[in-house]
Design an enzyme around this catalytic site. Structure first.
Site, mmCIF file in Angstrom:
data_model
loop_
_atom_site.group_PDB
_atom_site.id
_atom_site.type_symbol
_atom_site.label_atom_id
_atom_site.label_comp_id
_atom_site.label_asym_id
_atom_site.label_seq_id
_atom_site.Cartn_x
_atom_site.Cartn_y
_atom_site.Cartn_z
ATOM 1 N N GLU A 318 0.819 -1.212 0.000
ATOM 2 C CA GLU A 318 0.000 0.000 0.000
ATOM 3 C C GLU A 318 0.858 1.269 0.000
ATOM 4 O O GLU A 318 0.702 2.139 -0.844
ATOM 5 C CB GLU A 318 -0.896 -0.023 1.241
ATOM 6 C CG GLU A 318 -1.763 1.194 1.421
ATOM 7 C CD GLU A 318 -2.514 1.161 2.746
ATOM 8 O OE1 GLU A 318 -3.463 1.944 2.884
ATOM 9 O OE2 GLU A 318 -2.148 0.372 3.641
ATOM 10 N N HIS A 319 1.743 1.386 0.985
ATOM 11 C CA HIS A 319 2.626 2.554 1.101
ATOM 12 C C HIS A 319 4.067 2.125 0.848
ATOM 13 O O HIS A 319 4.525 1.133 1.419
ATOM 14 C CB HIS A 319 2.571 3.156 2.507
ATOM 15 C CG HIS A 319 1.198 3.498 2.980
ATOM 16 N ND1 HIS A 319 0.511 2.726 3.903
ATOM 17 C CD2 HIS A 319 0.382 4.537 2.670
ATOM 18 C CE1 HIS A 319 -0.667 3.274 4.145
ATOM 19 N NE2 HIS A 319 -0.781 4.379 3.409
#
Length: 425
Positions: A318-319
């Site tokens: 995600e990040h």
């Protein structure tokens, strides 16, 4: 060749008890379908000890909340919303309607039409997720959604003032103090007191995520969200204090939140391990972040930047923070990520709260096929076509043969009718 210096639990090991969650959500959905407001109220009482006269806040109640909220809190919310609104407006401006003439007399086009109504869920369990108000409500409004409603749960039996302020300033048309699966169902299915919406968005716990999964199709959704993920790609130019800080800063979301480090420096890897243990001694959320790091943390040692890209794209997190001497290399070459944070001057917390990009991002490898929430998610790309009589004959003759090829007699006749009608004698 990539080498694991630390490995967290496998994906199967860290999965929640899916069957239990699925069954519970199915029961709640069925109950709300059959009993509407009564069922919603029963679940709010049971799960949140919350049963006001109305779950919807009146204009007067919202004004009272805004008036009692500290000025600095409001100023901070408005600053964040200004950044997020500006970036969303630039994204919206990049999405244009088109019409082209493909061959003489044939006109094809598309329009980007906003969804008519959206329900936004703003979580409030372990943490009051004020920023989620900006990311969903505000973005939907910039996209042009006419009706945006929003639900957030009470926290310890009280209305979360800052969250309500953020929902109000973001432009919510209706604000409900209502949480969990019952909120998602009320928005998607509708009750006597809550009109249903066309789309539901926003993060939440495993039960909220499962509700979105089961309600999908009846309504649209943004993403299927799992535990938040953080990957840091670092080389010898990074320092262990920053790497450890940023890993733990996301691991505090929950005990099943994966946190990974890919590095070309074994020295940095072991220094990070030591630094994580040091920071856990003073971090206020160490009880959560420590478990996440122990059970879901991983460190991968790679030979070079090229191998780092390969491993990062396999994780599809995600990040992704890039703390290397050449962050641009990863922007140019990575393909699977939710949000990319380039260089030590930025970090995931900036993106989560204030910098302007949206924090609702793909997890569980979904970045292989989708990006995160943005104005485009609230727009339907709808095509149209029209022809001149002469062009209808040209297209019709091709269509007749192609329909016959597939055995569609009725389709063929649709084309043949136009050819007969519009052909010049």
């Amino acid at each position: 060749m990539a080498k694991f210096l630390k490995k967290g639990k496998s994906e199967s090991e860290i999965k929640t008890a899916d069957s239990k969650v699925k069954g519970t959500v199915e029961k709640i959905i069925k109950d709300i379908e059959e009993n509407g407001d009564i069922a919603v109220r029963n679940y709010a009482k049971s799960f949140d000890q919350w049963s006001p006269a109305s779950f919807r806040l009146t204009d007067a109640e919202i004004k009272e909340i805004v008036d009692r909220t500290p000025e600095q809190v409001i100023a901070d919310i408005l600053f964040a919303q200004k950044q997020i609104r500006f970036f969303a407006e630039q994204q919206r401006a990049s999405i244009t309607d088109i019409e082209v003439e493909t061959i003489l007399g044939v006109f094809l086009g598309h329009k980007n039409i906003p969804v008519n109504s959206v329900g936004c869920y703003i979580p409030g369990g372990r943490y009051p997720m004020v920023a989620s108000s900006h990311m969903s409500i505000l973005t939907a409004k910039v996209a042009g959604v006419k009706r945006v409603i929003a639900c957030t749960p009470p926290i310890n039996g009280k209305i979360p003032d800052a969250t309500v302020c953020a929902m109000y300033f973001a432009g919510a048309d209706e604000i409900y103090i209502l949480g969990g699966v019952q909120a998602m169902c009320a928005m998607a299915i509708g009750t006597d007191s809550i009109s249903p919406v066309d789309m539901i968005v926003g993060p939440g716990n495993a039960y909220v995520a499962e509700a979105k999964r089961q309600l999908y199709g009846r309504v649209g959704i943004d993403l299927f969200a799992g535990p938040t993920e953080i990957l840091i790609i670092a080389d010898e130019t990074a320092d262990a204090e920053m790497v450890a800080c940023d890993l733990l800063g996301q691991a505090e979301h929950g005990p099943t939140s994966p946190a990974a480090l890919i590095t070309t420096s074994e020295k940095l890897a072991w220094e990070t391990v030591v630094e994580i243990e040091r920071q856990l001694k003073t971090l206020a959320t160490a009880d959560i972040a420590g478990v996440a790091w122990k059970e879901c943390g991983s460190i991968i040692l790679v030979e070079n930047e090229e191998e780092a890209v390969r491993e990062a794209d396999l994780l599809a997190y995600e990040h992704v923070e890039v703390l290397t001497k050449d962050p641009q290399y990863f922007l140019n070459n990575m393909t699977n990520y939710g949000g990319l944070f380039l260089g030590p001057e930025t970090n995931v917390a900036y993106g989560d709260k204030v910098i302007g990009t949206n924090h609702t991002l793909p997890t569980m490898k979904a970045s292989r096929y989708t990006g995160g929430l943005w104005v485009g998610k609230f727009l339907k790309n709808c095509t149209y076509q029209r022809c001149t009589p002469e062009a209808s004959v040209v297209i019709g003759e091709y269509a007749m043969r192609l329909c016959e090829l597939e055995g569609f007699a009725g389709h063929k006749e649709q084309a043949a009718l136009r050819v007969r009608r519009y052909i010049k004698k």
